[in-house]
Write an enzyme that holds these catalytic residues in place. Structure first.
Site, PDB file in Angstrom:
ATOM      1  N   LYS A 166       0.820  -1.210   0.000  1.00 20.18           N
ATOM      2  CA  LYS A 166       0.000   0.000   0.000  1.00 20.18           C
ATOM      3  C   LYS A 166       0.852   1.259   0.000  1.00 20.18           C
ATOM      4  CE  LYS A 166      -4.233  -1.815   2.092  1.00 20.18           C
ATOM      5  NZ  LYS A 166      -5.163  -1.747   3.212  1.00 20.18           N
ATOM      6  N   LYS A 190      -5.874 -11.481  -6.337  1.00 22.99           N
ATOM      7  CA  LYS A 190      -7.060 -11.621  -5.490  1.00 22.99           C
ATOM      8  C   LYS A 190      -8.096 -10.562  -5.863  1.00 22.99           C
ATOM      9  CE  LYS A 190      -5.949  -8.591  -1.647  1.00 22.99           C
ATOM     10  NZ  LYS A 190      -5.855  -8.276  -0.259  1.00 22.99           N
ATOM     11  N   LYS A 241     -10.883  -4.572  -3.342  1.00 24.68           N
ATOM     12  CA  LYS A 241     -11.524  -3.269  -3.473  1.00 24.68           C
ATOM     13  C   LYS A 241     -10.657  -2.303  -4.261  1.00 24.68           C
ATOM     14  CE  LYS A 241     -12.975  -4.016   1.199  1.00 24.68           C
ATOM     15  NZ  LYS A 241     -13.165  -3.644   2.588  1.00 24.68           N
TER      16      LYS A 241
HETATM   17  P1  TYM Z   1     -10.723  -6.328   4.639  1.00 21.57           P
HETATM   18  O1  TYM Z   1     -11.746  -5.324   5.044  1.00 21.57           O
HETATM   19  O2  TYM Z   1      -9.794  -5.988   3.550  1.00 21.57           O
HETATM   20  O3  TYM Z   1     -11.446  -7.678   4.215  1.00 21.57           O
HETATM   21  C1  TYM Z   1     -12.397  -8.318   5.040  1.00 21.57           C
HETATM   22  C2  TYM Z   1     -12.222  -9.825   4.959  1.00 21.57           C
HETATM   23  O4  TYM Z   1     -12.364 -10.268   3.613  1.00 21.57           O
HETATM   24  C3  TYM Z   1     -11.266 -11.125   3.288  1.00 21.57           C
HETATM   25  N1  TYM Z   1     -10.995 -11.010   1.855  1.00 21.57           N
HETATM   26  C4  TYM Z   1     -10.929 -12.058   1.011  1.00 21.57           C
HETATM   27  N2  TYM Z   1     -11.090 -13.381   1.200  1.00 21.57           N
HETATM   28  C5  TYM Z   1     -10.977 -14.179   0.112  1.00 21.57           C
HETATM   29  N3  TYM Z   1     -10.725 -13.723  -1.137  1.00 21.57           N
HETATM   30  C6  TYM Z   1     -10.553 -12.400  -1.371  1.00 21.57           C
HETATM   31  N4  TYM Z   1     -10.319 -11.965  -2.592  1.00 21.57           N
HETATM   32  C7  TYM Z   1     -10.655 -11.499  -0.266  1.00 21.57           C
HETATM   33  N5  TYM Z   1     -10.551 -10.154  -0.144  1.00 21.57           N
HETATM   34  C8  TYM Z   1     -10.753  -9.875   1.156  1.00 21.57           C
HETATM   35  C9  TYM Z   1     -10.122 -10.613   4.133  1.00 21.57           C
HETATM   36  O5  TYM Z   1      -9.123 -11.577   4.279  1.00 21.57           O
HETATM   37  C10 TYM Z   1     -10.832 -10.264   5.418  1.00 21.57           C
HETATM   38  O6  TYM Z   1     -10.954 -11.414   6.232  1.00 21.57           O
HETATM   39  N6  TYM Z   1      -7.166  -6.031   8.143  1.00 21.57           N
HETATM   40  C11 TYM Z   1      -8.494  -6.553   7.876  1.00 21.57           C
HETATM   41  C12 TYM Z   1      -9.578  -5.987   8.774  1.00 21.57           C
HETATM   42  C13 TYM Z   1      -9.364  -6.198  10.237  1.00 21.57           C
HETATM   43  C14 TYM Z   1      -9.426  -7.442  10.933  1.00 21.57           C
HETATM   44  C15 TYM Z   1      -9.238  -7.118  12.295  1.00 21.57           C
HETATM   45  C16 TYM Z   1      -9.628  -8.751  10.538  1.00 21.57           C
HETATM   46  C17 TYM Z   1      -9.125  -5.249  11.163  1.00 21.57           C
HETATM   47  N7  TYM Z   1      -9.051  -5.780  12.400  1.00 21.57           N
HETATM   48  C18 TYM Z   1      -9.228  -8.114  13.265  1.00 21.57           C
HETATM   49  C19 TYM Z   1      -9.621  -9.741  11.514  1.00 21.57           C
HETATM   50  C20 TYM Z   1      -9.421  -9.414  12.868  1.00 21.57           C
HETATM   51  C21 TYM Z   1      -8.868  -6.153   6.440  1.00 21.57           C
HETATM   52  O7  TYM Z   1      -8.321  -5.258   5.872  1.00 21.57           O
HETATM   53  O8  TYM Z   1      -9.934  -6.819   5.918  1.00 21.57           O
END
Ligand code: TYM
Length: 332
Positions: A112, A195, A198
């Protein structure tokens, strides 16, 4: 019951199929078997630039989508991260036991910040994984359901929990990632080696839950596939077809083997056409329910406030122990 915590960022107008299949679907299922805490991580959502009114709206839309996808406020604790101040408070303590080099090795940060230009990246983007560790450790979570892209952040979380416990005395449960292999990495429809994300360069590779279903159907029908003809599951040589089969299986409840057998002798076009219909049938009710929740924002906000209260009770107990262990003077 084992404890679960997971979070999702309100950084888009809609969640996409990767979010749903990689994470949210498992969140819904775990309500049956675990003591579950789920949060919309708005603190994380301000690490890379944002508009305040857009963030507020996306936070509500995120919560509404999670409810529409099957989270039940009677069976899980659903809350907004910024409404539980202990997240920021624990993050500070954890940041003081995190090595600078250790944080510098986080690949999501490197990616990023490379995109934004290193000098323009915020310190918040750098400490993002430490805040994520705080999210998890505050709830003494045993399991964290996420997609594959979060594995490194969970590794850091485990390291920090162990380090703190060793240095100051046990305060945290060391959490395990809960990553369902089949759906851990849903890929981009236009670039099936990347992957679904967003921040993808083109919207045509992403299926958004709240997008016009006709447009989503079209995106599925024009998904990139390889030049062969045969429908087999081969993630290495036919990543496009493998991704479509993965999505199809997950949304229909059929197995990949069953689908491969059903499409024996038929072409990619048939598969895409049928999957497009499955996707439309899947998103329609989610959109209706999301709209219904958003029709009554006061009720939604109230539900989230109750969630924040329940979460806060657990979080404050952990923070108290943590403060005591590190040597902070308790208020008289
Ligand atoms: P975020 O908001 O980017 O995504 C939310 C969840 O979706 C999963 N994900 C995917 N799984 C499979 N294939 C994909 N293409 C794909 N894109 C996204 C992510 O792995 C995630 O589980 N850092 C985290 C948010 C967070 C978090 C936490 C997660 C903040 N605090 C505590 C777990 C525990 C994030 O950016 O997710």
């Amino acid at each position: 019951r084992p404890r679960v915590l997971s979070g999702i960022q309100p950084t888009a107008d809609s969640f996409h199929l990767g979010n749903y299949l990689g994470a949210v679907r498992n969140w819904v299922a775990m309500q049956e078997t675990h003591d579950t805490f789920y949060c919309v991580v708005d603190l994380h959502a301000i690490t890379a630039g944002h508009d305040p009114e857009v963030l507020r709206q996306r936070t509500r839309v995120s919560a509404a989508q999670l409810l529409a996808a099957g989270l039940d406020p009677d069976r899980c604790t659903l809350f907004v991260q910024s409404q539980v101040p202990e997240h920021s408070q624990l993050a500070w303590v954890l940041s003081c036991i995190t090595g600078f080099g250790e944080a510098s090795r986080m690949t999501q940060f490197k990616d990023k910040s490379a995109k934004q230009g290193a000098d323009r990246s915020s310190v918040g983007l750098f400490t993002y994984p430490i805040l994520q560790a705080a999210d998890i450790l505050l709830y003494q979570a045993d399991a964290v359901p996420v997609g594959e892209d979060q594995r490194q952040h969970l590794e850091l979380t485990r390291d920090l929990a162990q380090r703190f416990n060793t240095r100051f005395g046990k305060a945290f449960t060391v959490p395990a990632p809960y990553i369902v292999k089949e759906t851990a990495k849903i890929t981009d429809l236009q670039d099936p080696t990347a992957k679904m994300s967003k921040s993808a360069s083109s919207p045509s590779g992403i299926i958004e839950l709240l997008d016009d279903p006709a447009r989503s159907a079209k995106k599925i029908r024009s998904a990139v596939t390889d030049t062969g003809r045969e429908i087999v599951f081969d993630a290495e040589h036919k990543p496009g077809i493998a991704n479509l089969l993965t999505i199809y299986a997950a949304l229909s409840g059929r197995t990949i083997d069953d689908l491969v057998a059903a499409y024996d002798g038929r072409g990619y076009g048939d598969l895409k056409k049928d999957l497009a219909e499955v996707v439309v049938e899947f998103v329609r009710p989610i959109q209706e329910r999301t709209r219904a929740y958003l029709d009554d924002p006061a009720q939604l906000d109230k539900m989230l406030a109750i969630g924040a209260d329940k979460a806060g009770a657990v979080a404050s107990a952990t923070l108290r122990t943590t403060y005591e262990r590190v040597g902070f003077l308790a208020p008289a």
